[in-house]
Motif scaffolding. Structure first.
Motif, PDB file in Angstrom:
ATOM      1  N   ARG A  20     -10.252   2.399  -9.651  1.00  0.00           N
ATOM      2  CA  ARG A  20      -9.222   1.324  -9.892  1.00  0.00           C
ATOM      3  C   ARG A  20      -8.277   1.674 -11.167  1.00  0.00           C
ATOM      4  O   ARG A  20      -8.950   2.078 -12.063  1.00  0.00           O
ATOM      5  N   THR A  50     -13.226   6.934  -4.822  1.00  0.00           N
ATOM      6  CA  THR A  50     -12.692   5.705  -4.999  1.00  0.00           C
ATOM      7  C   THR A  50     -12.520   5.079  -6.841  1.00  0.00           C
ATOM      8  O   THR A  50     -13.401   5.462  -7.549  1.00  0.00           O
ATOM      9  N   GLU A  76      -6.745  -0.695  -6.683  1.00  0.00           N
ATOM     10  CA  GLU A  76      -7.627   0.018  -6.178  1.00  0.00           C
ATOM     11  C   GLU A  76      -7.286   1.105  -5.263  1.00  0.00           C
ATOM     12  O   GLU A  76      -6.210   1.177  -4.477  1.00  0.00           O
ATOM     13  N   TYR A  77      -7.831   2.377  -5.450  1.00  0.00           N
ATOM     14  CA  TYR A  77      -7.295   3.652  -4.734  1.00  0.00           C
ATOM     15  C   TYR A  77      -8.475   4.544  -4.136  1.00  0.00           C
ATOM     16  O   TYR A  77      -9.712   4.224  -4.521  1.00  0.00           O
ATOM     17  N   SER A  78      -8.196   5.220  -3.066  1.00  0.00           N
ATOM     18  CA  SER A  78      -9.145   6.403  -2.874  1.00  0.00           C
ATOM     19  C   SER A  78      -8.282   7.673  -2.644  1.00  0.00           C
ATOM     20  O   SER A  78      -7.185   7.690  -2.631  1.00  0.00           O
ATOM     21  N   ILE A 113      -3.402   3.948  -2.277  1.00  0.00           N
ATOM     22  CA  ILE A 113      -3.770   2.885  -3.212  1.00  0.00           C
ATOM     23  C   ILE A 113      -3.157   1.567  -2.857  1.00  0.00           C
ATOM     24  O   ILE A 113      -1.918   1.336  -2.384  1.00  0.00           O
ATOM     25  N   ASP A 114      -3.884   0.357  -3.082  1.00  0.00           N
ATOM     26  CA  ASP A 114      -3.380  -0.948  -3.121  1.00  0.00           C
ATOM     27  C   ASP A 114      -2.757  -1.451  -4.291  1.00  0.00           C
ATOM     28  O   ASP A 114      -3.650  -1.568  -5.141  1.00  0.00           O
ATOM     29  N   VAL A 142      -3.973  10.546  -1.773  1.00  0.00           N
ATOM     30  CA  VAL A 142      -4.266   9.218  -2.321  1.00  0.00           C
ATOM     31  C   VAL A 142      -3.688   8.042  -1.626  1.00  0.00           C
ATOM     32  O   VAL A 142      -2.487   7.913  -1.114  1.00  0.00           O
ATOM     33  N   GLU A 189       1.084   5.497   0.089  1.00  0.00           N
ATOM     34  CA  GLU A 189       0.351   6.488   0.828  1.00  0.00           C
ATOM     35  C   GLU A 189       1.029   7.738   0.246  1.00  0.00           C
ATOM     36  O   GLU A 189       2.107   7.757   0.528  1.00  0.00           O
ATOM     37  N   ARG A 230       0.783  -1.308  -0.141  1.00  0.00           N
ATOM     38  CA  ARG A 230       0.088   0.181   0.058  1.00  0.00           C
ATOM     39  C   ARG A 230       0.766   1.211   0.179  1.00  0.00           C
ATOM     40  O   ARG A 230       1.812   1.616   0.760  1.00  0.00           O
TER      41      ARG A 230
END
Length: 400
Positions: free
Chosen positions: A308, A306, A263-265, A257-258, A255, A196, A194
């Motif tokens: 992707r 959110t 997938e992100y927020s 993000i995985d 941001v 950030e 992850r």
């Protein structure tokens, strides 16, 4: 004798290096060493002046005086000034005696003006030293500030990402100063899954905003990764409110993000909207995350979006200096950026932030661009929590 000299040179060199390091750290021992050197220089000038005043006149003593102003704190500098005044008095007195003995006028207008200028120079140097708020001479204060800047900017260096991911950024400060109000803070989890990042634009320009951004970057750097996005923004908002700076607000975009899934927020606090590169349509799409700038109200209105990122997709974040100029409003600037960035990334993402900033009209605001892209093969999927666990719920004190 040659062997002894070879053995002594490393010791002397080590001793000098140690004293230089001590001076750079502002220690009392380092100040004493520099003061001793300058006093010896002043005494040597006195000896030369007594031997031949025409070769080493009184103005020559301005050399150790200026060097002392650059290298010494106020009290050691005051000691040096008193020594120099004594040396000048001795040199001028002897010259006066010699002139009178030769039947000449001891105090000519030129000699009097020289003494007046030397006295004024000493007063100016002492006054400037006494006004230094850091208590350090100019070069030492600059070294300390630059060292602090470098350490805080190291937080903005995005760690090496897994295969298939790439991150690039570029920043230009207003007026070419080494300090800017724009900064980036990044964090990658230990397992490398992850990422950030938060891009911040502190109100102000150049050096004026740079000092505030240094403090704010240090605060966010200690919290990123330890708090969820909305909690991080809440803490940053409280920090700015406590500072009570004039125009002490900041815009920010975050941001999370995985990396295995893409997938992100995105959380936005009054910042220009993020852009998402859709490889399927070859277009930069405007993200819908919006919010209130930090440092204005106790409970800023913050929202998240959110999404992707698939292979070939990317996210772009930037500051308002990129899209706002005197001849271009914000909305037109965003549309310009979408078109310019589309042309640039059509040939690849390599050096894209730098190439974008080269197209921006030079203005009086700091400018920054960050692009997170997924150009390569997708990272192997691992079990990851659903996106709902990535997007945190806002703390209660942020709810209206």
């Amino acid at each position: 004798m040659t062997t002894g000299l070879r053995r002594a040179l490393p010791r002397v060199s080590g001793y000098v290096d140690d004293r230089i390091v001590r001076w750079r750290t502002g220690t009392a021992e380092g100040q004493a060493a520099v003061l001793s050197v300058l006093v010896v220089m002043a005494v040597a000038l006195l000896a030369g002046s007594l031997a031949s005043y025409d070769t080493v006149p009184a103005p020559a003593f301005v050399i150790p005086l200026l060097l002392g102003g650059l290298a010494l704190r106020y009290r050691p500098l005051l000691t040096l000034v008193l020594v120099i005044i004594g040396c000048v008095a001795i040199a001028v007195t002897r010259q006066y005696v010699v002139a009178v003995g030769d039947g000449e006028d001891g105090f000519t207008p030129s000699r009097i003006s020289t003494l007046v200028v030397m006295g004024l120079a000493a007063l100016i140097v002492l006054y400037e030293s006494s006004r230094r708020r850091s208590g350090l001479p100019g070069p030492l204060g600059e070294v300390m500030l630059l060292d602090l800047r470098d350490k805080l900017q190291a937080q903005g260096v995005v760690p090496p990402l897994p295969e298939g991911w790439d991150s690039q950024s570029a920043m230009v400060s207003a007026g070419g100063a080494n300090f800017a109000g724009d900064f980036l803070v990044a964090n990658l989890t230990e397992d490398g899954t992850r990422l950030e990042m938060i891009l911040v634009d502190v109100c102000g320009k150049g050096v004026g905003a740079g000092t505030r951004s240094l403090q704010f970057a240090g605060a966010l750097g200690g919290l990123i990764g330890a708090l969820p996005p909305l909690g991080l923004f809440a803490a940053g908002n409280d920090f700015l409110l406590r500072q009570r700076w004039d125009d002490g607000f900041a815009t920010a975009v975050h941001v999370l993000i995985d990396l295995p899934t893409g997938e992100y927020s995105i959380t936005n606090a009054g910042h220009p909207p993020a852009l998402r590169w859709n490889a399927a349509t070859d277009e930069w799409e405007i993200d819908g995350a919006r919010g209130t700038a930090l440092g204005i109200v106790q409970r800023p209105d913050l929202h998240q979006t959110t999404g992707r990122l698939d292979v070939g997709d990317a996210l772009m974040f930037y500051t308002d200096g990129v899209v706002e100029t005197r001849a271009q409003d914000f909305t037109s600037g965003v549309e310009w950026l979408r078109g310019a960035a589309r042309t640039i990334v059509s040939t690849g993402f390599d050096q894209a932030p730098r190439r974008i900033l080269k197209l921006v009209t030079s203005g009086d605001d700091d400018r920054a661009v960050l692009i997170l892209s997924r150009p390569g093969a997708p990272a192997p999927l691992t079990e990851a929590p659903p996106l709902e666990t990535i997007v945190d719920e806002p703390p209660k004190h942020l709810l209206s």
